[in-house]
Structure formats: structure tokens, C-alpha cells
Design a protein around this motif. Structure first.
Motif, PDB file in Angstrom:
ATOM      1  N   LEU A 168       3.180  12.785 -13.671  1.00 57.69           N
ATOM      2  CA  LEU A 168       2.972  12.817 -12.221  1.00 57.69           C
ATOM      3  C   LEU A 168       3.187  14.200 -11.612  1.00 57.69           C
ATOM      4  O   LEU A 168       2.773  14.444 -10.477  1.00 57.69           O
TER       5      LEU A 168
ATOM      6  N   VAL B 223      -0.384  15.533 -10.641  1.00 55.60           N
ATOM      7  CA  VAL B 223      -1.375  15.079  -9.660  1.00 55.60           C
ATOM      8  C   VAL B 223      -1.671  16.278  -8.763  1.00 55.60           C
ATOM      9  O   VAL B 223      -0.822  17.149  -8.550  1.00 55.60           O
ATOM     10  N   THR B 224      -2.898  16.309  -8.271  1.00 58.44           N
ATOM     11  CA  THR B 224      -3.313  17.424  -7.420  1.00 58.44           C
ATOM     12  C   THR B 224      -2.904  17.137  -5.981  1.00 58.44           C
ATOM     13  O   THR B 224      -3.368  16.169  -5.392  1.00 58.44           O
TER      14      THR B 224
ATOM     15  N   GLU C 289       4.689  12.780   0.494  1.00 56.76           N
ATOM     16  CA  GLU C 289       3.269  12.401   0.475  1.00 56.76           C
ATOM     17  C   GLU C 289       2.867  11.917  -0.918  1.00 56.76           C
ATOM     18  O   GLU C 289       2.160  10.925  -1.065  1.00 56.76           O
ATOM     19  N   ALA C 290       3.355  12.630  -1.920  1.00 50.91           N
ATOM     20  CA  ALA C 290       3.009  12.256  -3.300  1.00 50.91           C
ATOM     21  C   ALA C 290       3.615  10.899  -3.662  1.00 50.91           C
ATOM     22  O   ALA C 290       2.946  10.037  -4.236  1.00 50.91           O
TER      23      ALA C 290
ATOM     24  N   ASP D  22       1.629   8.086  -2.359  1.00 50.62           N
ATOM     25  CA  ASP D  22       0.442   7.813  -3.177  1.00 50.62           C
ATOM     26  C   ASP D  22       0.821   7.083  -4.470  1.00 50.62           C
ATOM     27  O   ASP D  22       0.115   6.186  -4.919  1.00 50.62           O
ATOM     28  N   PHE D  23       1.945   7.459  -5.070  1.00 49.07           N
ATOM     29  CA  PHE D  23       2.352   6.790  -6.314  1.00 49.07           C
ATOM     30  C   PHE D  23       2.636   5.311  -6.054  1.00 49.07           C
ATOM     31  O   PHE D  23       2.450   4.470  -6.933  1.00 49.07           O
TER      32      PHE D  23
ATOM     33  N   VAL E  68       1.076   3.182  -4.158  1.00 48.21           N
ATOM     34  CA  VAL E  68      -0.099   2.312  -4.205  1.00 48.21           C
ATOM     35  C   VAL E  68      -0.486   1.991  -5.641  1.00 48.21           C
ATOM     36  O   VAL E  68      -1.199   1.035  -5.902  1.00 48.21           O
ATOM     37  N   PHE E  69      -0.030   2.800  -6.562  1.00 53.37           N
ATOM     38  CA  PHE E  69      -0.370   2.548  -7.956  1.00 53.37           C
ATOM     39  C   PHE E  69       0.444   1.379  -8.511  1.00 53.37           C
ATOM     40  O   PHE E  69      -0.083   0.342  -8.864  1.00 53.37           O
ATOM     41  N   SER E  70       1.752   1.534  -8.551  1.00 53.51           N
ATOM     42  CA  SER E  70       2.555   0.534  -9.273  1.00 53.51           C
ATOM     43  C   SER E  70       3.559  -0.195  -8.396  1.00 53.51           C
ATOM     44  O   SER E  70       4.352  -0.985  -8.903  1.00 53.51           O
ATOM     45  N   ALA E  71       3.540   0.033  -7.071  1.00 53.31           N
ATOM     46  CA  ALA E  71       4.430  -0.694  -6.161  1.00 53.31           C
ATOM     47  C   ALA E  71       5.859  -0.769  -6.705  1.00 53.31           C
ATOM     48  O   ALA E  71       6.395  -1.855  -6.917  1.00 53.31           O
TER      49      ALA E  71
ATOM     50  N   ASN F 214       3.813   8.253   5.333  1.00 56.78           N
ATOM     51  CA  ASN F 214       2.586   8.214   4.550  1.00 56.78           C
ATOM     52  C   ASN F 214       2.378   6.923   3.773  1.00 56.78           C
ATOM     53  O   ASN F 214       1.309   6.715   3.192  1.00 56.78           O
TER      54      ASN F 214
ATOM     55  N   MET G 188       1.499   3.086   2.966  1.00 55.39           N
ATOM     56  CA  MET G 188       0.722   2.026   3.596  1.00 55.39           C
ATOM     57  C   MET G 188       1.689   1.152   4.384  1.00 55.39           C
ATOM     58  O   MET G 188       2.823   0.924   3.955  1.00 55.39           O
TER      59      MET G 188
ATOM     60  N   TRP H 170       4.314  -1.298   2.880  1.00 56.21           N
ATOM     61  CA  TRP H 170       5.476  -0.833   2.098  1.00 56.21           C
ATOM     62  C   TRP H 170       6.527  -0.093   2.927  1.00 56.21           C
ATOM     63  O   TRP H 170       7.556   0.319   2.394  1.00 56.21           O
TER      64      TRP H 170
END
Lengths: 328, 328
Positions: A163, A166-167, A248-249, A252-253, A255-258, A286, A288, A291
Motif C-alpha cells: 500500500l 498506491v499513487t 485520504e489514502a 480509499d483503503f 472501500v477495499f476491505s472495510a 474522506n 464514504m 463508514w
């Protein structure tokens, strides 16, 4: 029937730390050698063997070691090798599990350092009882170990959980050691914090800062921390910037694996609220909506020196002699 | 001992499709009702019961149904409910698994539509034999189902795998239905493609395009596709733009779980090489070096109508009467 102890080995770029660990996660004894002292990996493993054998003998653990677990940069759980692109002085790939297993005549399993830390935290630390969490290591680089449903995620090829790569900045991002631009670790590692400080110093020439008293190229994340603690506005803003990007990162993580929690580990976490407050603010902002207020950000509960050894050692309980963990 | 058939139900915003499926994944018979016809969810389930019972009787499957699996937007595998924020005409949360189970006196399990598609693909489609893959559904929105080590990822709360909501544009991104800005699905869904076309038409006023012949607010992704096939440069560029963003996103997803493949599903995949070529180029360019040339991008092998029903039906084999799948 398993024997009462395992050995955990943490191979870092500078030091290799190893310890004898019992089933409850108590470190019976530990020691270390310099990783880069030997010219060949064979000589390095010879030295490791000599020192570890001493430790085992002194602690009356001869014949009582169930297996060896190793955490090492870019080490692949499936193949047992250290792959290319790693900050070690020997040619890669290194068939580490096989070499150490043959030397010690013990079963050996390896994984990368961040995964080992995640296993350590799950077994003995802040992630006890958590079945879904993500370990983020904030050191010279940014690493991660992802646990889903109680299992570490290795992915198809054993390299999952990068991780730090990630960009986070798609255009004109900082150059990363992986050859690409804008990776998370170029911003949110100790190195990234120092770089941000340098960029802020250049971008805000009129602003006084304690950091201007030292040569700009020698600024470390520790210097930025000390300056921020001393009330330096610019240094403070560096942590705001860093925490914002990390938050922020992490959003985003999510949404992947909650995950139930993120566990932060490594040198930068010593900055405490300087980074944690902007990080939490940014994460909440940031995430959703579903969460918000539900994802914890915890700090590692393991001593940094112990975590990697403990995590690596946990692999020693399941290590098999063929060096290739059975996947299917 | 399990009975020979399961029922799969796919609840979409417009249609609810259901079918009787055997253990080899053959759809014995299927039918559908309008999702939004009934004023209450109770009346909806009554109608579903009437129609499904007919189908079961006609196909001599009375007493032979092992369980029911349902794929529905925002449906939570753990709780069996449809949660808030969903495009259905009834108040949420809806205790769907419980309601359907009581009505049919059969065990019921639910999951969201993208997860159901992933299960369908793994059981009967392009992901057969894959243990690590990510299903991306490119429809009105962008959904995902993540499979790691052969298991669907539900996460701590059952909502994992919302990859349509990673942020791909951090500043001034498009407003998303989730309330945030810059989500992947605002760019790489059918809706996103139409929006990109509108933006390109406005940003490139001097450039001729077939798309200028229709009212700008009525342009659909199908119109953009037709224009691109007819040689329209601007429409072609819309797919380039879309594929590029999707490739960047898939490269980021790869560092998370190191999948063997991405499986694409849904309306936008009908655009074929128009989107696939820029997508593959962008993925390769943005992958960490260690994964270049190694991550497959495959298209779904299931008929779109069947995939969701088949995927949902697969849940019917494991459904339990308490409506809450045992997690631990």
C-alpha cells in the motif's frame, strides 16, 4: 507435536534482530548482528547461525525449537525467497528459506517485514481479536500488512499489500524507489516528511523556521518533529500535510476491505498527535458516509524492536520443511 | 443432505430476475417481475412469491429447493438487510433475508449485486479456477467483488469491495451519488462516459463530432460507442480517457491484493477494444514493475442476464435458516 519455542528473525537494512519466543509470545532472549557486514549472503547466514546457536545454547533451548520465521524486505511467503529491488548488499533473488532451513535443519517460513509486523500485532498487540485490519508501517518507507477474516493477504503471487505504492499524486508526483511517481511512501514516510519540509522551506522563503538553521539536505523527520514540538509553524504544517495525505489514502483503503481498524507502526507514529489529528480529520472527511465514525486508527502496542521479531516468530509455528507453504 | 436445486434472485433497480439453478449451474427456468411496481416491499415480496412459486411448480421443483440466494444493491451478507442509500422505492433498512425466508420457509442468504456477479464468475464463468481476482462491474455505476484466496471479501461490516468509490480525482472531481467527489464510478461507468462526452464537447467547441447532432443532455454511453465505431474522433477520445483512468485504478488495486486477474462485467465492456486497449496500456504503464505483464484483464464469460442470478443462486447452497451467515 510442536516443540515449545520458535525463533523470529527480522532482517532490516542495517540490523538483523533475532529472538527465541515461547507460545505465549514472551521473548526469552534476543540478540542482533549487522546485516551488511558480510560480503556474501552465505557468510551472513554463517554468522547468523553462529550467533543464534549461541543464544539457543545459553538459553537451554537446544532441540526445543519448532521452527524459524523470518521477516525481510521483499521476502515472498510462497517462494521463500527475497526478490529483486531490495536494499541488501547481495545479489537477488536469495532463496532465503531454503538456505536457512538447510543451515539450521529446521523448518523456515518467510514473509516481508510489514506482514510480519501485522502478524505480531494480531498475535500479541493492538490487533488481538481483530479479524479485519490493516497494518501500516511508517518508517523509511511505507509498508503494509492486510488481514482479512483473520488471514494475512498474500495475493496471487505473494506480493499483496504494497500500500505504500498506491499513487496519491497522479501528476508530477515525487519519484519513488519503485521507479514510478506519486507513491504514498514518497509523502508519508520519514523520508517523505523530510522532503516535504525541504519543499515547504523553498516554497515559503519569507517565513522564519527553526529548520533554516541546519543545512537543508540534512533535515530529517526527527528534526521536523523537534521543530514542530518547539512551536515551529512550518514544521507543524509539514505534519498537517502528511496526515492529510495519509488520511485520504486510508479512506480509499477502507472501500477495499472495510477494516475495523488501521494499526500504525514505525518511527513516524512517535510524532503522536502532530500527525494523528490531521490524519483522523482527513480520514473522516474522506470516508464514504457509511463508514464515518466507524473506522479506528490505533497505534501499535508492541515495542518496535519486538514487533518484527514476534511477528516473524509466529510464522515459525506453521513453518514446513519444504520451505513452500502449502497454499491450496 | 442438500436438495438438488437452488433459487437465485437478482434485484435490480428496474427488473427483478429469478431462476431455478441446479448444482452444475444450469438455469432450469427463469422469469422476472418489475422491481418498482409495488408500493410496499411486502407487496413486492408477495408478488415475487406468487411468480416464483409458479415457476417452481411448472418445473416440478416443489420440495427440491435447497435455499435461496439474493443479489441486491447495498445488501449486507452479514445482516441480511438492504441498507440505506439505495435506488429502491421502499424505506430502508429492509430485512430482506428474514422477510423472504419467512415467506418461502426456505433458508436465504443475500449479498450485493457485484459480489453475486463475482461468485457467479468464480463458480461458472471466467474466474473458474482463480483464487485471487477482482470483479469490476461497469454499469450505471461501478461495482466490485473481491476474491482473495478463494473467498469473497466482506470486510468487518459486510460492505467491503466498494471500489467504484476510490477517489481518482482528488481536486474538483465529479460529484458522486455517495456525496463525495472524484469517485471512480463518476468517470468509468456508463453515466461517466456520457458525462465525459458532454465535457469534451464543451471543451473542444471547434471540433466536429457526430455527437453534436443530438441534444447534449440526452447523450448516452451507447451513443458515444456508436459514434466511436463510426470513426468519430471525439467519441474515440472519450473511451481513451475512460480506459486510462480505469487502468490507473486497477494498477492501484493490484498493490492491495495482487490479483491474478481482473474480470470486467457490464454494459461498458460491450465497447470492446475501444476501452480495453487504453485500459490495458494504462494498467501496464501504472503497475509496479514487479507486476508488469502479469496481471490479466478478462471479460466476463457469463451472459449478463444469467451472471447475477447464477451468482446469487450459488449463495443458496450455503444459506442458513437464521439469516445470519456464521462468520466465526
Amino acid at each position: 507435536m510442536s516443540k515449545p519455542y520458535v525463533v523470529g528473525i527480522d532482517i532490516g537494512g542495517t540490523n538483523t534482530v533475532f529472538g527465541i519466543v515461547d507460545a505465549r509470545g514472551a521473548v526469552l532472549a534476543s540478540s542482533s548482528i549487522k546485516t551488511r557486514k558480510q560480503p556474501t549472503v552465505e557468510a551472513y547466514i554463517d554468522e547468523l547461525y553462529t550467533e543464534l546457536t549461541k543464544l539457543i545454547e545459553v538459553n537451554d533451548a537446544v532441540g526445543k525449537i519448532n521452527g524459524i520465521g523470518i521477516g525481510a524486505p521483499n521476502a515472498n511467503y510462497y517462494t521463500g525467497t527475497i526478490e529483486q529491488g531490495v536494499n541488501l548488499p547481495w545479489p537477488t533473488p536469495i532463496p532465503l528459506a531454503q538456505m536457512v532451513s538447510e543451515k539450521f535443519n529446521l523448518p523456515v517460513a518467510v514473509t516481508n517485514d510489514a506482514n510480519a509486523a501485522a502478524i505480531g500485532e494480531m498475535t500479541y498487540g493492538a490487533a488481538r481479536g481483530l479479524r479485519d485490519f490493516i497494518m501500516i508501517t511508517l518508517g523509511t518507507g511505507v509498508g503494509s500488512g492486510i488481514v482479512i477474516n483473520g488471514q494475512l493477504v498474500y495475493g496471487h503471487d505473494g506480493f499483496a499489500g504494497e500500500l505504500g505504492h498506491v499513487t496519491v499524486k497522479r501528476n508530477n508526483g515525487r519519484l519513488c524507489g519503485c521507479g514510478r511517481r506519486g507513491c504514498l511512501e514518497t509523502y508519508c514516510s520519514a523520508t517523505g516528511v523530510a522532503q516535504t519540509a525541504r519543499e515547504f522551506l523553498e516554497a515559503r522563503p519569507g517565513e522564519p523556521s527553526i529548520l533554516r538553521e541546519m543545512p537543508i539536505d540534512e533535515i530529517t523527520s526527527k528534526d521536523v518533529y523537534d521543530a514542530a514540538v518547539a512551536g515551529d509553524k512550518l514544521a507543524h504544517d509539514v505534519f498537517e500535510f502528511t496526515g492529510k495525505i495519509l488520511g485520504e489514502a486510508l479512506a480509499d483503503f477502507t472501500v477495499f476491505s472495510a477494516p475495523e481498524a488501521f494499526i500504525l507502526f514505525g518511527g513516524l507514529t512517535k510524532s503522536g498527535e502532530l500527525i494523528m489529528r490531521p490524519l483522523r480529520d482527513s480520514l473522516e472527511k474522506n470516508l464514504m458516509p457509511l463508514w464515518r465514525g466507524k473506522v479506528k486508527v490505533l497505534l501499535s502496542e508492541l515495542k518496535e524492536a519486538d514487533a518484527a521479531v514476534l511477528g516473524a516468530s509466529a510464522l515459525g509455528w506453521e513453518a514446513k520443511f519444504n520451505n513452500l507453504p502449502q497454499r491450496y
